[in-house]
Structure formats: C-alpha cells, structure tokens
Design a protein around this motif. Structure first.
Motif, short mmCIF file in Angstrom:
data_model
loop_
_atom_site.label_atom_id
_atom_site.label_comp_id
_atom_site.label_asym_id
_atom_site.label_seq_id
_atom_site.Cartn_x
_atom_site.Cartn_y
_atom_site.Cartn_z
N VAL B 20 28.82 29.16 27.63
CA VAL B 20 29.90 28.28 28.23
C VAL B 20 29.64 26.98 28.23
CG1 VAL B 20 31.02 28.13 30.52
CG2 VAL B 20 30.07 30.27 29.86
N HIS B 78 37.71 28.98 41.02
CA HIS B 78 37.92 30.50 41.13
C HIS B 78 36.26 30.85 40.89
CE1 HIS B 78 38.72 34.47 39.88
NE2 HIS B 78 39.78 34.49 40.45
N PHE B 79 35.90 32.07 41.67
CA PHE B 79 34.78 32.80 41.43
C PHE B 79 34.45 33.02 39.97
CE2 PHE B 79 35.62 37.31 41.29
CZ PHE B 79 36.95 37.39 41.53
N ARG B 80 35.11 33.44 39.10
CA ARG B 80 34.78 33.69 37.76
C ARG B 80 34.40 32.64 36.95
NH1 ARG B 80 37.26 33.77 32.30
NH2 ARG B 80 36.77 35.80 31.23
N PHE B 83 31.05 31.99 38.18
CA PHE B 83 29.85 32.94 37.52
C PHE B 83 29.64 32.21 36.10
CE2 PHE B 83 31.23 36.23 40.32
CZ PHE B 83 29.81 36.32 40.97
N ARG B 84 30.80 31.69 35.47
CA ARG B 84 30.54 31.08 34.11
C ARG B 84 29.46 29.86 34.08
NH1 ARG B 84 34.63 28.87 31.25
NH2 ARG B 84 33.92 29.73 29.20
N GLY B 87 25.75 31.68 35.75
CA GLY B 87 25.28 32.87 34.80
C GLY B 87 25.35 33.99 35.66
N PRO B 88 24.69 35.24 35.36
CA PRO B 88 24.97 36.56 36.17
C PRO B 88 24.21 36.48 37.37
CG PRO B 88 23.35 36.68 34.06
CD PRO B 88 24.27 35.17 34.09
N SER B 89 24.63 37.22 38.43
CA SER B 89 23.78 37.48 39.48
C SER B 89 22.69 38.45 39.51
CB SER B 89 24.92 37.70 40.82
OG SER B 89 25.70 39.00 40.42
N LEU C 49 31.52 36.66 28.75
CA LEU C 49 31.58 35.76 29.86
C LEU C 49 30.34 34.50 29.58
CD1 LEU C 49 33.38 35.31 32.01
CD2 LEU C 49 31.74 36.30 33.70
N HIS C 50 29.19 34.87 29.31
CA HIS C 50 28.19 33.92 28.99
C HIS C 50 27.71 33.76 27.61
CE1 HIS C 50 28.02 34.10 33.41
NE2 HIS C 50 27.46 35.38 33.21
N TRP C 95 22.57 38.73 25.00
CA TRP C 95 22.38 37.34 24.81
C TRP C 95 22.14 37.05 23.52
CZ3 TRP C 95 23.48 34.51 29.00
CH2 TRP C 95 23.27 35.13 30.15
N MET C 416 31.77 41.49 36.48
CA MET C 416 31.78 39.91 36.28
C MET C 416 30.48 39.25 35.90
SD MET C 416 34.49 37.02 37.80
CE MET C 416 35.74 37.76 37.38
N ASP C 417 29.58 39.98 36.01
CA ASP C 417 28.18 39.26 35.79
C ASP C 417 28.15 39.06 34.26
OD1 ASP C 417 26.85 38.84 38.19
OD2 ASP C 417 27.07 40.99 38.39
N TYR C 418 28.79 39.82 33.55
CA TYR C 418 28.83 39.69 32.02
C TYR C 418 30.14 39.79 31.15
CZ TYR C 418 23.93 40.28 32.95
OH TYR C 418 22.54 40.16 33.54
N ARG C 425 32.51 41.59 40.49
CA ARG C 425 31.42 41.99 39.89
C ARG C 425 31.35 43.60 40.30
NH1 ARG C 425 27.78 38.26 43.38
NH2 ARG C 425 29.66 38.28 44.65
N PRO C 428 25.96 44.09 41.42
CA PRO C 428 25.43 43.73 42.94
C PRO C 428 26.02 44.65 43.87
CG PRO C 428 26.64 42.08 42.07
CD PRO C 428 26.82 42.88 40.81
N GLY C 477 41.79 35.29 44.13
CA GLY C 477 40.92 34.75 44.03
C GLY C 477 39.68 35.00 44.79
#
Ligand code: SF4
Lengths: 151, 104, 556
Positions: B20, B78-80, B83-84, B87-89, C49-50, C95, C416-418, C425, C428, C477
């Motif tokens: 990102v 925004h929460f998205r 995260f971007r 990173g992942p939680s 996403l990442h 990754w 949403m973690d990936y 999400r 979690p 949101g």
C-alpha cells in the motif's frame, strides 16, 4: 487501419470486400458473390444455420479482452460445419491467440495501436498453439494432428 | 456549489511489491499514510489522481481515499483505510512490523 | 494420487514460461494492468489489500508429504512462513512479490502443482469430498473424475473468459461433504437401476449476494457422458450468462432468469452436438487416471493400542471422539487435523506445522493428506494402532485441537485483514468466539455446530450454509455483523434465515453466547443438536434469545 495475425506473424488486411450483418444477408437466389458476415459478440450463431455454405468469411467481434463469447461462437460455427475463413476482430490480446486458434479461428484482426504495443514477437510466441493442448488429448486419437475443433 | 469536500489522499498498490502506498506532495510514493499529501479541493484531487494513474509501470489501482488532518499528518477516516495503513489484525505482518520507508 | 505424465509436465513448464513472460511484459509496459489482470488471475495471482496473494490449487484437496513439504518451503522462502488453507481446498500465500511469483510457480511445478485457474472468470479448480477414497459410505472415489475435469478444464480455449467464475464440485457419497448444491455445477454420484455409477447433475447453486440451492437438470448422467455434458452446460452459459452486471453474471442467475427447464433444453441440444466429439479417448484416459487412485495396501494388525490409549488418556479420548471419522476399512480411521486452535487464525498453518503433517502422512497415512473445505487437514488412512503416535506428534506441534465439528471449528474467510473486497473483518471474530468457548469449556457439551463467517456478501466463508452464519458488513463506516440461522451445507442443504438486525464488532461474541445459552435451554436433551432443535422449534425462540430487549418490549 488494422493488422492481421496468423501463425506466420503480422500481415496487412487483404479483405477489401466489406461485411454484411446476419440480418442483411442477400436472398438465397441472389447472384453469388464472395459473402462476408460480421457477427457481434452477442450474436447467436444458429442464426446462420443453413447459410454457411455460401459465406466466405465470418468476422466475430471482440469488444474487449474479457469478453470470451467469441470463442464459443467460433467453436459452434465450426461444429455447424463452417469451413470458410473465420476471423477474430477487435480487442484480442496476444495471450489469447492460442485460444482463438484452438476455438477455430484462422486469424486475428487487431488495430494498429494494439499491434504497436504488442509487437509481432509476442504473438509468434504462441504460434505453437497446437502443442500442450489438453482438449486434443481428451478427444483425439494420439496420432491425429488436426485441432479438435476442425474434425 | 456549497458541497463540502472531504479531504483525500491518493493511494494505490506498488506494482512490484504490492504494498500500500500514498502519493506525497513532492510526487514521491510513501508507505506511510501520515506522509501523504492531504488534498483539500476537488479539482486538485482529480489532477493528483490523473498524475498517479499515469504511472502505469510503478503503481496499480490508484484511487482517492477519504482522510483527515491528524497530529502527525493525514489519518485515514474509514476503517478499511486504517487496515490498509497498518496491516492485518491477526499477525504483526504488515506495516506494523516496522517498515523502512522504501521509495519506488 | 495422480502423477503427471510428460504431457502434464510439459504443459505446466510452457504455461509457467508464458506467465514469466507476461510478468516481464507487464513490468516493461507492453501489457496494461487491464490486460495483465485477467492473465495474472488465470494464474492465481490477486492483488489484495496489503500485497499480492498467490492462490495455489490443491486439486480436489489431495496432497502427499512431498507436496506439503514444498508448500512449507515456499512459505518460508517467498512468504512469511505460513499459508492459509481455504474453503475451496486451496492454499493462499499472502505476501508474495510480483517478481518472485514465476519462481514460486516453478517450485510448485517441481511437485506437480500449479495455481492455474484458481481465480478469474473461468472454470476454477474442481473440489471434491475430502474423505474421498476413505469414507465408509462411498459409492466410488470421485477423484479420478475430478482429475479428468481438471485436465479438461485446464486451458480450455472456450472457457477462459466466461461471464463470471465457475465452480464444480464432485462427491462420490450420498452424504454430501462437498457442498455440491452450492456450486455452479454439482456432481453427485448415484447408481442407475442396473447399478452402474453415474451422476446426478445439479446446476446453478451458489452463495454470494443471491444464495441459491442448485437445481437438478439430469437425474442420471452416465459417467462416459460427463465431459460433453459439462462442456454443454458451460458453453450454453458462456453465451447466455449476463455480462452487463457482475452481480447477475453467475450461472445461478442465468438459471433463475431463464428457468431450469429452458436451460436443460439448451444443454441437451448442445450436448447432442458435442457428444460425438468425444470418441472415447477421454474414457481411456479416465481408466488410466483411475489406476493412479488405486487404494493403498492397507495393513491388517491389532488395534488394541488404540483402545488402550483411549482408556488411559482422556485428552486422546476426547480428540478421537471429535476428530476421527469411520474409514471403510474397520481397522483404519480418518483423522482430521484441526487448523482451528482456539484463538488462532482458521485455516492457517506454519511451515513447521506443514512439515509435521507431511512427516505424519508419510509415516502413518500411506503418504496421503487432504484439505477439507472446512479449512482443516485430513490424514485419510491411519491404522488405528498408529493413532496414539499421530496424536502425540500433533500435540507437540500445536495441532491436536479436539474440536472438529464443534463450535470453535469455525470457517472464516480472510475478510478485511487481507481481502480487497471485504466489508468487515472475519478472522478476529472467529478468534474471539473460539477463545470464548474454549474458556467456557462448554463446546463438547454443546455438540455439533457449524459457525461460518464471511467478510462480505461474496460468502467465501459459506455463511449461508452455517448452522449459525455470520456476515460482516460495512454500515456507514462501521463494522456490523448479520446473523443467519438454520443453514446447512450437506445433502439436506438449506440457506440460513436472517435473524434480525446486525451486531457491532464487540457485540457479536456475546450475541453468539446468548444464542447458545438459548439452545441449551431449548434442546430436548444432550443428543439433540443445534440444527435439530432449530428445525423442531423454528427460528422464533432462537431470535428471542438473540434479541432479549425486543422480546421484552413486545411483551410489555
Ligand atoms: S467473502 Fe468477501 S471478504 Fe471474504 S474472502 Fe470472499 S470476497 Fe473476501
């Protein structure tokens, strides 16, 4: 202007006759002349049933590289017995060349701008489309050589 | 023309790494949200987006994301986008792993 | 297990060379992102996403030790030391870097694996019953047919650019462990009056935005007609499926809009045209493939060690109660390795764990492993006398969680973690629910219960067919979770019913707890499962447990 791609690379377009749409086919008793039909990607090939013998060329339109209807249209036309020249025209990319040939197309027609961005070598890379073909392996006797669509 | 413009940042993914990234005011791409240029009017946002989209051989999928002014620079809304940005939680595998600022 | 012949190996080599060239052409600019995207997707490469994500096919969920070990190597060499097993019997690496992907694909090819058609609008990797070849209730091993379909669909020239993705599942058992009714095509093995095996063909099932249970369009399809019939279905769909709206592009909508009768007629017409194209060469290949799936040489020997361990080791006993399934050889068991440690990420395994599983397969399970759509790993053939040793090795690697089929054996998509498409999400949420019920130590008392969580309406987490389904949404949101009740992904398939308003992220675990407490009060006895109680009583008492305030308000 456009470029024609075959297994031997790029050539200029030698078809100067123009096309008719399937609805505008001349009546059966019209004087014979080389007839070429342009099919849009949402065409149903069955519309040409019974007419295929007098058609010299069919051009199937590819409006974008993600629209794969043309591959099924080509295959159906071949299975319906069309033996004339079959052309995929429009936004076809080099990576789809093998699919087009395997589906029954003889050639691909691309706009000049695309030919400039994807030069001839990228298309010739897949001129070996007869190799590594799972469909051939599942349908043909091991010693047959024609692509499965043209049997 | 009284519609309020929500501030934006230009964000994308790096073509090679996939990371990102955010566009800075001096035309660099950064991995850090707070270093992004906070864009506060519509016309400028469109210009910056066009600038980003033209860099076809370095970035993928540029778009404008809502942001707001924070203490250290722009923050995601925004929460998205949060995260971007981090990173992942479920694992500390993303940017939270203490990334050095790589330039592309 | 199927082994590549020269053709398969040469195909993969050529294909990997093509993709290597495509990556180079993307980097040098001769391919635009719009053109490259479908090509990378056809080779399993997403941009998430990442980072990029490489999705590797595990054909019909079958692996051996060498393949599992290679996955471990890939995870360490090019990723972050772990992999994520998915509901489609794939493994995802979260990754990778674009430049490394061609090397990763070459490493896969070394063990006869690939990432072809794990993505994109094409026929995806074919999934099958994860107990295939071992289950006691099986008519025939479905994997040879699944392999035949893999070969037929791979690089099929007509079907690389369909209106939308296309998923096929096969099961060889009357008990459907492959969710065949929620696939674009489901093939359920049945016998005709003469006892010959063939397929019931189900079309137009699917989850996602518009969940549908598939419709049977052929009660009995002889095995030899399979390829032309499936080709007819996909070919009809390729022209008829909608391309104007991606949410209406799946075949379930085509079937819904045109009606199953019309689709059946078109397919049969097309089938008649295609049938002569298949001269029987495919059946000769199938016979060759079947030979690869010959059952292993089962050993016979006493199973006392198993009984003794059960009597003396309560942890082992509890594990064997939940994680073993009946094998068709009574001296054997099917052992499921849970990738659902309480608080862990569902479906994730570290490279180290993958190696442990590879060793166990080689040593104790005739070198076979399976990936289940429930995101667990299966040792399909373990002699009962070896189970104590298997259990001990699993326990050492953190893989002995005794929870298969229980409340903490949760399916969860990456969310949403990936996932770039996610609206909330899911990982979690699964972690929290599993942790909570792990602390309460009630899950064995609660009994069989399937919770399935998706991070968006695409429903990769199969939430519609969970006894309890959880769907994560973005409400202005903020993450919000909708609960569905009464879904079922087996031969008695049903789509769950929405329970009511959604819950905030931190309300979802308490909500599930209320639901479970409600069930424990409602059930007729410990042997009545959640879904049985739900079917007996309907949704109302469960909703009352879930929304105590509104019940009170209504009563007032
Ligand atoms: S359900 Fe949605 S969030 Fe989950 S993996 Fe599928 S697309 Fe991504």
């Amino acid at each position: 202007m456009s470029v024609i791609v075959t297994d031997t690379g790029f050539q200029p377009d030698d078809w100067t006759g123009g096309y008719v749409s399937p609805e505008d086919l001349p009546p059966d008793d019209a004087p014979p002349s080389p007839l070429a039909v342009a099919l849009p990607s949402d065409a149903h090939p069955e519309a040409l049933a019974g007419q295929l013998d007098r058609i010299a060329m069919i051009r199937v339109d590819f409006p974008g590289p993600a629209d794969g209807r043309g591959f099924t249209i080509a295959r159906r036309l071949r299975l319906m017995g069309f033996r004339g020249r079959l052309r995929a025209g429009g936004h076809v990319i080099a990576d789809q060349y093998a699919m087009a040939c395997r589906a029954g197309f003889d050639e691909v027609e691309i706009p000049d701008a695309l030919a400039a961005r994807q030069p001839e070598d990228q298309w010739l890379f897949r001129a070996n489309w007869r190799d590594h073909d799972y469909q051939a392996r599942l349908r043909l006797d091991p010693d047959a050589t024609t692509p499965y669509t043209q049997r | 023309m009284s519609r309020q413009f929500t501030p934006k940042v230009v964000t994308a993914n790096a073509l090679i790494e996939g990371d990102v990234i955010y566009l800075t005011a001096d035309d660099r791409w950064t991995r850090h949200h707070h270093e992004a240029e906070l864009i506060e009017d519509h016309a400028h946002a469109q210009l910056r987006l066009l600038f980003a989209e033209r860099q076809k051989s370095t970035v993928v999928g540029a778009y404008l994301a809502d942001a707001r002014r924070g203490r250290d620079g722009p923050e995601p809304v925004h929460f998205r986008e949060t995260f971007r940005a981090v990173g992942p939680s479920n694992y500390p595998h993303g940017k939270q792993a203490g990334l050095i600022d790589v330039q592309i | 297990m199927y082994r590549y012949d020269d053709f398969d190996a040469a195909f993969i080599r050529a294909r990997n060379a093509q993709f290597r060239a495509q990556v180079e052409r993307r980097i040098d600019g001769s391919l635009t992102e719009d053109e490259f995207k479908p090509l990378r997707l056809m080779n399993g490469l997403y941009l998430q996403l990442h980072a990029y994500m490489l999705r590797v096919a595990i054909p019909y969920g079958t692996l051996n030790g060498a393949r599992m070990r290679q996955l471990a190597y890939i995870a360490e060499r090019w990723d972050k030391g772990y992999g994520h097993f998915t509901t489609r019997q794939n493994i995802q690496f979260n990754w990778p870097k674009l430049r490394d992907v061609p090397d990763m694909l070459d490493a896969l090819a070394e063990v006869e694996m690939h990432a072809i058609q794990t993505s994109g609008n094409t026929i995806r990797n074919v999934t099958a019953d994860h107990f295939a070849g071992a289950a006691a209730d099986e008519i025939e091993d479905p994997r040879p047919v699944a392999e035949l379909l893999r070969q037929w669909s791979t690089d099929h020239p007509e079907f690389q650019f369909l209106p939308r993705k296309f998923k096929i599942a096969v099961t060889g058992s009357p008990n459907d462990r492959a969710v065949t009714k929620a696939h674009d095509i489901g093939l359920r093995m049945v016998r005709d009056a003469a006892g010959a095996p063939g397929f019931e063909v189900i079309v137009g099932g699917g989850l996602g935005r518009t969940p549908m249970i598939g419709k049977v369009i052929r009660d009995f399809l002889p095995k030899a007609d399979l390829l032309p019939y499936v080709e007819a279905i996909v070919s009809v769909y390729n022209l008829l499926g909608r391309r104007d709206n991606k949410y209406k592009a799946r075949i379930k909508i085509t079937v819904h809009e045109h009606g199953a009768e019309k689709i059946r007629a078109l397919v049969e017409e097309r089938f008649a045209q295609l049938r002569p194209q298949f001269s029987g060469v495919d059946q000769a290949r199938l016979a060759g493939i079947e030979a690869h799936f010959a059952p292993p040489d089962f050993v016979s020997g006493p199973t006392d060690a198993y009984a003794t361990e059960r009597d003396t080791n309560p942890a082992f006993r509890s594990w064997s109660d939940t994680n073993l399934a009946p094998h068709r050889n009574p001296d054997y068991a099917i052992a499921t390795i849970s990738l659902k440690a309480h608080g862990g990420t569902p479906g994730d395994a570290t490279a180290e764990q993958m190696r442990v599983m590879a060793d166990l397969a080689e040593r104790y399970a005739h070198d076979e492993l399976r990936i289940s759509h429930e995101q667990n790993v299966v040792l399909p053939h373990v002699h009962k006398s070896d189970l104590p040793a298997v259990y001990a090795a699993l326990a050492k690697a953190g893989l002995a969680t005794a929870n298969i089929g229980l409340i903490s054996d949760i399916i969860a998509c990456p969310g949403m973690d990936y996932c770039a498409l996610a609206t909330a999400r899911s990982i979690p949420v699964a972690q929290e629910i599993a942790t909570r019920f792990g602390e309460l130590r009630t899950e064995h008392d609660i009994g069989p219960l399937k919770i399935k969580i998706s991070g968006c309406i695409n429903a990769c987490g199969h939430h519609h067919v969970g006894h309890i389904g959880i769907l994560g949404l973005d409400r202005a949101g903020v993450e919000n979770y909708q609960i569905t009740l009464g879904g079922d992904g087996t031969e008695t398939a049903a789509i769950g019913e929405r329970a009511g308003p959604g819950f905030a992220y931190d309300e979802i675990t308490p909500a599930i707890e209320r639901l479970i407490t409600g069930y424990l009060d409602l059930r007729s006895g410990p042997e009545e499962t959640f879904i049985e109680t739900y079917r007996r009583l309907g949704a109302a008492p469960f909703k009352a447990a879930l929304y105590p305030e509104s019940t009170r308000r209504n009563a007032a």
